[in-house]
Scaffold this motif. Structure first.
Motif, PDB file in Angstrom:
ATOM      1  N   TYR A 240       1.320  -8.180   4.075  1.00 13.22           N
ATOM      2  CA  TYR A 240       0.369  -7.338   3.353  1.00 13.22           C
ATOM      3  C   TYR A 240       0.532  -5.894   3.786  1.00 13.22           C
ATOM      4  O   TYR A 240       1.067  -5.607   4.848  1.00 13.22           O
ATOM      5  N   GLU A 241       0.029  -5.016   2.956  1.00 12.30           N
ATOM      6  CA  GLU A 241      -0.002  -3.596   3.265  1.00 12.30           C
ATOM      7  C   GLU A 241      -1.427  -3.120   3.052  1.00 12.30           C
ATOM      8  O   GLU A 241      -2.040  -3.396   2.016  1.00 12.30           O
ATOM      9  N   LEU A 242      -1.978  -2.433   4.041  1.00 12.13           N
ATOM     10  CA  LEU A 242      -3.323  -1.903   3.899  1.00 12.13           C
ATOM     11  C   LEU A 242      -3.256  -0.561   3.184  1.00 12.13           C
ATOM     12  O   LEU A 242      -2.419   0.274   3.507  1.00 12.13           O
ATOM     13  N   LYS A 243      -4.136  -0.384   2.211  1.00 14.81           N
ATOM     14  CA  LYS A 243      -4.172   0.865   1.464  1.00 14.81           C
ATOM     15  C   LYS A 243      -5.612   1.337   1.366  1.00 14.81           C
ATOM     16  O   LYS A 243      -6.547   0.549   1.277  1.00 14.81           O
ATOM     17  N   TRP A 244      -5.767   2.638   1.355  1.00 15.40           N
ATOM     18  CA  TRP A 244      -7.061   3.244   1.140  1.00 15.40           C
ATOM     19  C   TRP A 244      -7.165   3.523  -0.354  1.00 15.40           C
ATOM     20  O   TRP A 244      -6.326   4.215  -0.930  1.00 15.40           O
TER      21      TRP A 244
END
Length: 68
Positions: free
Chosen positions: A61-65
């Motif tokens: 996964y990639e965390l994004k704002w």
């Protein structure tokens, strides 16, 4: 949903275990990172943001704002 449950749910959804994630974190940080240590950080909600980002990366996964 609590942070603990959210992270654990994502780990389980991706067919990883807390034990496997802790082992991979240990490799990345070059320390002995036990599953108990990870579980305690999640339970107490004392996990660092960098560790959450690493866990996300490990399980794909990639965390994004995202602005509301």
């Amino acid at each position: 949903m609590s942070i603990k449950n959210e992270i654990k749910a994502k780990i389980i959804e991706t067919d990883w275990t807390i034990k496997d994630v802790a082992a991979e974190l240990g490799k990345r940080y070059n320390i002995n990172y036990s599953p108990e240590n990870l579980s305690n950080k999640l339970r107490r909600q004392t996990i660092q943001y960098q560790e959450v980002k690493e866990i996300a990366d490990i399980i794909g996964y990639e965390l994004k704002w995202v602005k509301k």
